[in-house]
Design a protein around this motif. Structure first.
Motif, short mmCIF file in Angstrom:
data_model
loop_
_atom_site.label_atom_id
_atom_site.label_comp_id
_atom_site.label_asym_id
_atom_site.label_seq_id
_atom_site.Cartn_x
_atom_site.Cartn_y
_atom_site.Cartn_z
N GLN A 1 28.96 30.50 49.73
CA GLN A 1 30.06 30.67 50.65
C GLN A 1 31.23 30.74 49.88
O GLN A 1 32.13 31.85 50.03
N GLU A 2 31.66 30.07 48.96
CA GLU A 2 32.80 30.10 47.95
C GLU A 2 32.72 30.98 47.05
O GLU A 2 33.65 31.94 47.11
N GLU A 3 31.74 31.41 46.72
CA GLU A 3 31.51 32.23 45.77
C GLU A 3 31.70 33.85 46.53
O GLU A 3 32.45 34.70 45.67
N ASN A 4 31.13 33.87 47.75
CA ASN A 4 31.14 35.09 48.41
C ASN A 4 32.53 35.60 48.88
O ASN A 4 32.90 36.52 48.68
N ALA A 5 33.61 34.33 49.05
CA ALA A 5 34.75 34.55 49.34
C ALA A 5 35.62 35.01 48.39
O ALA A 5 36.43 36.15 48.38
N LYS A 6 35.37 34.48 47.00
CA LYS A 6 35.83 34.97 45.81
C LYS A 6 35.80 36.33 45.56
O LYS A 6 36.35 37.23 45.10
N LEU A 7 34.36 36.73 45.70
CA LEU A 7 33.92 38.10 45.39
C LEU A 7 34.59 38.92 46.42
O LEU A 7 35.05 40.29 46.09
N LYS A 8 34.85 38.77 47.64
CA LYS A 8 35.35 39.49 48.62
C LYS A 8 36.87 39.64 48.21
O LYS A 8 37.37 40.92 48.43
N GLN A 9 37.56 38.74 47.73
CA GLN A 9 38.88 38.68 47.33
C GLN A 9 38.97 39.68 46.01
O GLN A 9 39.79 40.46 46.09
N ILE A 10 37.93 39.81 45.28
CA ILE A 10 38.05 40.41 43.92
C ILE A 10 37.97 41.94 44.46
O ILE A 10 38.59 43.10 44.09
N VAL A 11 36.86 42.16 45.46
CA VAL A 11 36.76 43.62 45.97
C VAL A 11 38.03 44.22 46.59
O VAL A 11 38.46 45.14 46.42
N ALA A 12 38.46 43.20 47.49
CA ALA A 12 39.89 43.62 48.12
C ALA A 12 40.92 44.15 46.99
O ALA A 12 41.53 45.22 47.08
N GLU A 13 41.18 43.44 46.20
CA GLU A 13 42.11 43.51 45.16
C GLU A 13 41.89 44.69 44.27
O GLU A 13 42.59 45.66 43.92
N LEU A 14 40.41 45.10 43.84
CA LEU A 14 40.10 46.27 43.28
C LEU A 14 40.11 47.47 44.26
O LEU A 14 40.79 48.45 43.80
N THR A 15 39.99 47.41 45.26
CA THR A 15 39.94 48.46 46.29
C THR A 15 41.70 48.84 46.55
O THR A 15 41.92 49.99 46.38
N LEU A 16 42.36 47.83 46.33
CA LEU A 16 44.10 48.06 46.65
C LEU A 16 44.37 48.55 45.09
O LEU A 16 45.06 49.95 45.08
N GLU A 17 43.98 48.31 44.02
CA GLU A 17 44.10 48.81 42.86
C GLU A 17 43.83 50.24 42.76
O GLU A 17 44.55 51.32 42.31
N ASN A 18 42.53 50.30 43.13
CA ASN A 18 42.05 51.76 43.15
C ASN A 18 42.77 52.57 43.81
O ASN A 18 43.15 53.98 43.52
N SER A 19 43.27 52.41 44.96
CA SER A 19 43.94 53.38 45.96
C SER A 19 45.48 53.58 45.41
O SER A 19 45.69 54.63 45.57
#
Length: 97
Positions: A59-77
């Motif tokens: 669950q902790e790893e999943n939360a970190k990965l979701k955060q990374i995806v959110a940051e990369l999505t924002l950067e991509n945008s």
């Protein structure tokens, strides 16, 4: 599927007691469950040795990965917006000549 009123730690403890040799009758009596419930738990979680700990880590790893995806999505945008602005400026420059 119904949710059990027992925590994953309680389930793991009951499974561990039986695994360590405690008679099944004693395990289910201490846990306050039926044999059917215990066998269901064993079927679902029996192969997961450190289930509660592993689940928390996942669950902790999943939360970190979701955060990374959110940051990369924002950067991509942001990069796409910058590229569109640059293309727009380039097209504007070419059309004015």
């Amino acid at each position: 599927m119904k949710r059990t009123p027992f925590s994953s730690d309680q389930i793991a403890a009951a499974l561990k007691q039986e695994e360590l040799g405690m008679p099944l009758a004693d395990v289910i009596r201490q846990a306050g469950i039926t044999e059917r419930t215990f066998l269901t738990w064993k079927k679902q979680y029996g192969g997961l040795q450190a289930y509660p700990h592993d689940m928390k880590c996942l669950q902790e790893e999943n939360a970190k990965l979701k955060q990374i995806v959110a940051e990369l999505t924002l950067e991509n945008s942001r990069l796409q917006d910058a590229l569109e602005n640059k293309r727009g400026m380039h097209e504007h420059y070419n059309s004015s000549n």
